[in-house]
Design a protein around this motif. Structure first.
Motif, PDB file in Angstrom:
ATOM      1  N   LYS A 419       0.740  -1.220   0.002  1.00  0.00           N
ATOM      2  CA  LYS A 419       0.111   0.079  -0.129  1.00  0.00           C
ATOM      3  C   LYS A 419       0.940   1.182  -0.069  1.00  0.00           C
ATOM      4  O   LYS A 419       0.387   2.177  -0.517  1.00  0.00           O
ATOM      5  N   ASN A 420       1.934   1.289   0.623  1.00  0.00           N
ATOM      6  CA  ASN A 420       2.966   2.386   0.838  1.00  0.00           C
ATOM      7  C   ASN A 420       4.411   1.857   0.375  1.00  0.00           C
ATOM      8  O   ASN A 420       5.038   1.941   1.446  1.00  0.00           O
ATOM      9  N   PRO A 421       4.802   1.762  -0.668  1.00  0.00           N
ATOM     10  CA  PRO A 421       5.906   1.381  -1.148  1.00  0.00           C
ATOM     11  C   PRO A 421       6.918   2.591  -1.263  1.00  0.00           C
ATOM     12  O   PRO A 421       7.172   3.195  -2.197  1.00  0.00           O
ATOM     13  N   VAL A 422       7.349   3.002   0.137  1.00  0.00           N
ATOM     14  CA  VAL A 422       8.203   4.147   0.174  1.00  0.00           C
ATOM     15  C   VAL A 422       9.381   3.574   0.901  1.00  0.00           C
ATOM     16  O   VAL A 422       9.506   3.549   2.093  1.00  0.00           O
ATOM     17  N   PRO A 423      10.447   2.901   0.114  1.00  0.00           N
ATOM     18  CA  PRO A 423      11.680   2.558   0.934  1.00  0.00           C
ATOM     19  C   PRO A 423      12.513   3.250   1.566  1.00  0.00           C
ATOM     20  O   PRO A 423      12.964   3.037   2.478  1.00  0.00           O
ATOM     21  N   LYS A 424      12.469   4.530   1.156  1.00  0.00           N
ATOM     22  CA  LYS A 424      13.544   5.265   1.650  1.00  0.00           C
ATOM     23  C   LYS A 424      12.983   6.333   2.574  1.00  0.00           C
ATOM     24  O   LYS A 424      12.671   7.368   2.396  1.00  0.00           O
ATOM     25  N   SER A 425      12.420   5.642   3.722  1.00  0.00           N
ATOM     26  CA  SER A 425      11.839   6.224   4.916  1.00  0.00           C
ATOM     27  C   SER A 425      12.022   5.314   6.187  1.00  0.00           C
ATOM     28  O   SER A 425      12.446   4.067   5.864  1.00  0.00           O
ATOM     29  N   MET A 426      11.995   6.004   7.358  1.00  0.00           N
ATOM     30  CA  MET A 426      12.247   5.241   8.461  1.00  0.00           C
ATOM     31  C   MET A 426      11.158   3.927   8.663  1.00  0.00           C
ATOM     32  O   MET A 426      11.479   2.829   8.888  1.00  0.00           O
ATOM     33  N   PHE A 427       9.958   4.287   8.436  1.00  0.00           N
ATOM     34  CA  PHE A 427       8.706   3.376   8.280  1.00  0.00           C
ATOM     35  C   PHE A 427       9.077   2.341   7.224  1.00  0.00           C
ATOM     36  O   PHE A 427       8.678   1.001   7.334  1.00  0.00           O
ATOM     37  N   GLY A 428       9.405   2.691   5.994  1.00  0.00           N
ATOM     38  CA  GLY A 428       9.652   1.797   5.019  1.00  0.00           C
ATOM     39  C   GLY A 428      10.831   0.876   5.353  1.00  0.00           C
ATOM     40  O   GLY A 428      10.991  -0.239   4.795  1.00  0.00           O
ATOM     41  N   ALA A 429      11.991   1.496   5.946  1.00  0.00           N
ATOM     42  CA  ALA A 429      12.979   0.596   6.407  1.00  0.00           C
ATOM     43  C   ALA A 429      12.722  -0.243   7.538  1.00  0.00           C
ATOM     44  O   ALA A 429      12.994  -1.630   7.355  1.00  0.00           O
ATOM     45  N   ALA A 430      11.596  -0.048   8.269  1.00  0.00           N
ATOM     46  CA  ALA A 430      11.240  -1.119   9.141  1.00  0.00           C
ATOM     47  C   ALA A 430      10.402  -2.088   8.667  1.00  0.00           C
ATOM     48  O   ALA A 430      10.741  -3.102   9.111  1.00  0.00           O
ATOM     49  N   LEU A 431       9.488  -1.914   7.483  1.00  0.00           N
ATOM     50  CA  LEU A 431       8.757  -2.897   6.777  1.00  0.00           C
ATOM     51  C   LEU A 431       9.949  -3.703   6.103  1.00  0.00           C
ATOM     52  O   LEU A 431       9.665  -5.002   6.075  1.00  0.00           O
ATOM     53  N   THR A 432      10.828  -3.149   5.578  1.00  0.00           N
ATOM     54  CA  THR A 432      11.549  -4.127   4.765  1.00  0.00           C
ATOM     55  C   THR A 432      12.526  -4.880   5.748  1.00  0.00           C
ATOM     56  O   THR A 432      12.734  -6.106   5.253  1.00  0.00           O
ATOM     57  N   TYR A 433      13.043  -4.440   6.606  1.00  0.00           N
ATOM     58  CA  TYR A 433      13.706  -5.123   7.735  1.00  0.00           C
ATOM     59  C   TYR A 433      12.931  -6.357   8.122  1.00  0.00           C
ATOM     60  O   TYR A 433      13.407  -7.591   8.444  1.00  0.00           O
ATOM     61  N   ALA A 434      11.516  -6.112   8.185  1.00  0.00           N
ATOM     62  CA  ALA A 434      10.809  -7.228   8.847  1.00  0.00           C
ATOM     63  C   ALA A 434      10.607  -8.305   7.903  1.00  0.00           C
ATOM     64  O   ALA A 434      10.779  -9.438   8.049  1.00  0.00           O
ATOM     65  N   LEU A 435      10.463  -7.963   6.633  1.00  0.00           N
ATOM     66  CA  LEU A 435      10.221  -9.052   5.609  1.00  0.00           C
ATOM     67  C   LEU A 435      11.665  -9.742   5.419  1.00  0.00           C
ATOM     68  O   LEU A 435      11.457 -10.996   5.127  1.00  0.00           O
ATOM     69  N   ASN A 436      12.513  -8.987   5.443  1.00  0.00           N
ATOM     70  CA  ASN A 436      13.953  -9.981   5.266  1.00  0.00           C
ATOM     71  C   ASN A 436      14.503 -10.707   6.433  1.00  0.00           C
ATOM     72  O   ASN A 436      14.945 -11.649   6.150  1.00  0.00           O
TER      73      ASN A 436
END
Length: 532
Positions: A419-436
């Motif tokens: 829904k919010n594919p914004v990787p270059k943000s603190m929240f986007g980094a948290a989502l990416t970290y969780a999936l990885n």
């Protein structure tokens, strides 16, 4: 010149008119994309600035403040509870509790007591009514003070006794002589170093974080001249000749465990072959889990942060390893080792994302939802601990209550990222970290003995980090190895309930005189009885 300028302006206006509406729209779209990118860049840098300011000036605690009138994120199950878990049995207290002794009275129970009895002067021991002589009829303790007796240094002379035969002296032209045996000095060529002195120096540096140069200054104030270089040489000699074999015994005990924790921290070594002084080296920390009967905490110095360092140190270990999200643990370790992730690091990503937002919008941020998911898992762990569940019962409770929350969390993460594919943000980094990190974070449900976080290893890093802030660097790799080994001995002693100074003195009195390292391990009966 005027004619040339007019001709240039005419040609430019003609080219502008020749551009189609599609070209203009493409140009505008390109500029809008550039503006949007710059806005995202500004937001990212603003978030980083807020996070750095919060880390420098704000509170470091990650405790979540309750938000008033917040809509529950888990309507079916209240935060920190589980419908499938039985309610704890309550029993009514029918007896009257006896008042316990005060904490201070208990703290002083093992200390020697010296009484100062205050009496009236001889001239005042007279009755004011009849003039008779007064006598002492009772004493009352009005207060108990804690006095400090400064440390004392003394010289111990080892005197050798010579024996001669009187019969040979009378009847022979030579006399038979025999001398008593004197134990070898702790450090060959140095008659000054004793086990207690070296244990005190080590305890001051590795337990109290007092660098050698400060110890040198304190000794000088007491009239003793022992240089920091001499003390450093003593420490390295003790490591090489006495403590290295003990470290190997502790290392073998660590590898025999089924669950371990691991972490690493930086170290500066000035004189290292092929490396510059400003390059960072590392100390890797390994320790047993909370269920270990024989706790072991080991520090291993390595010049790099490569995963090969952990792989070599853990050679022969088969089991579960608690780590943070560092990639080297995931791709460099043997297949016999199963890595379990750290939910405290996962929660910290959402905490950092919230710190970058203004306070008035934090409650409405999606990062708050992710934080509440993580908090729910930790609240459930607190409930398991309060109920005193065994490891088998905790495993079952996690499968029934905690694992569904974790799966719901990762489903929410996927939905939020789509829904919010914004990787270059603190929240986007948290989502990416969780999936990885999903596979390793879910591994905590493999065994009830596993913990939700790797905080146990991080707490083991803290004593080394505190010492590093004081002594700043190691001069040579030998010094780094010696420091890592003695930190291992000190922290393992503390984990087994021993006093570090007494245990170091215990080792230095025995290992130089033929005692085996296995007989001096901190959980052995002799060490427990003397050093506890």
């Amino acid at each position: 010149m005027i004619e040339i300028a007019a001709l240039f302006c005419y040609n430019l206006s003609m080219k502008t008119q020749e551009r189609s509406a599609a070209e203009w729209r493409a140009l505008l779209d390109k500029k809008e994309d550039e503006i949007a990118f710059l806005h995202r860049q500004i937001d990212w840098l603003t978030q980083q600035l807020r996070l750095v300011r919060g880390q420098r000036f704000g509170a470091s605690s990650e405790q979540t403040q309750a938000i008033l009138e917040q809509v529950s994120l888990f309507p079916a199950v209240e935060l920190g509870s589980c419908e499938k878990m039985p309610e704890p049995e309550l029993e009514q207290v029918t007896y009257r509790r006896r008042k316990q002794k005060g904490k201070r009275e208990l703290d002083f129970s093992d200390l020697p007591v010296e009484q100062v009895i205050h009496e009236l002067p001889e001239a005042e021991q007279v009755c004011l009514e009849c003039g008779g002589r007064l006598h002492a009829c009772g004493h009352e303790v009005l207060r108990r003070e804690l006095a400090y007796v400064p440390a004392q240094y003394k010289v111990v002379e080892h005197v050798q006794t010579a024996y001669a035969c009187r019969c040979c002296e009378r009847n022979s032209d030579h006399a038979f002589l025999r001398k008593s045996e004197v134990p070898a000095p702790l450090i060959p060529g140095s008659g000054v170093a004793s086990p207690s002195l070296l244990a005190h120096i080590m305890n001051s540096k590795y337990t109290m974080a007092l660098p050698l140069y400060r110890q040198e200054q304190e000794l000088h104030r007491r009239g003793l001249s022992i240089s920091r270089q001499t003390m450093s040489n003593w420490i390295i000699y003790a490591y090489q000749h006495y403590f290295s074999s003990l470290f190997q015994a502790l290392h073998q005990e660590l590898l025999n465990s089924e669950i371990l924790h691991a972490d690493e921290t930086t170290l500066t070594v000035l004189r290292e072959d092929g490396r510059q002084a400003r390059q960072k080296s590392y100390v890797w920390v390994y320790r047993t889990s909370g269920d270990a009967v024989r706790p072991v905490v080991l520090y291993d110095y390595q010049p790099s942060r490569s995963g090969v360092c952990a792989s070599n140190f853990l050679q022969g270990f088969t089991g579960l390893l608690h780590t943070d999200g560092y990639e080297a643990y995931h791709c460099k370790l043997p297949q016999e080792i199963t890595v379990a992730g750290c939910w405290a690091h996962m929660r910290r990503k959402f905490t950092d994302a919230l710190k970058t937002l203004p306070k008035d919008i934090r409650a409405r941020s999606p990062a708050q939802v992710g934080l509440e998911y993580c908090n729910k898992l930790f609240h459930l762990e607190e409930d398991y601990a309060k109920q005193g569940l065994s490891f088998q019962e905790r495993f079952s409770a996690r499968i029934e209550c905690s694992k569904p929350v974790a799966e719901e969390f990762f489903a929410w993460v996927r939905e939020e990222q789509e829904k919010n594919p914004v990787p270059k943000s603190m929240f986007g980094a948290a989502l990416t970290y969780a999936l990885n990190q999903r596979d390793w974070l879910m591994n905590i449900f493999l065994d009830g003995r596993l913990e939700l976080s790797n905080n146990r290893a991080e707490r083991a890093v803290r004593p080394f980090a505190i010492g590093r802030k004081n002594w700043l660097f190691c001069n040579t790799p030998h010094g780094a190895d010696a420091s890592a080994t003695i930190y291992s001995i000190v922290e393992t002693a503390k984990a087994n309930g021993l006093r570090p100074f007494h245990y170091l003195n215990f080792l230095l009195e025995r290992l130089p005189h033929g005692y085996s390292p296995e007989a001096c391990l901190p959980w052995e009966e002799t060490a427990q009885s003397i050093c506890r």
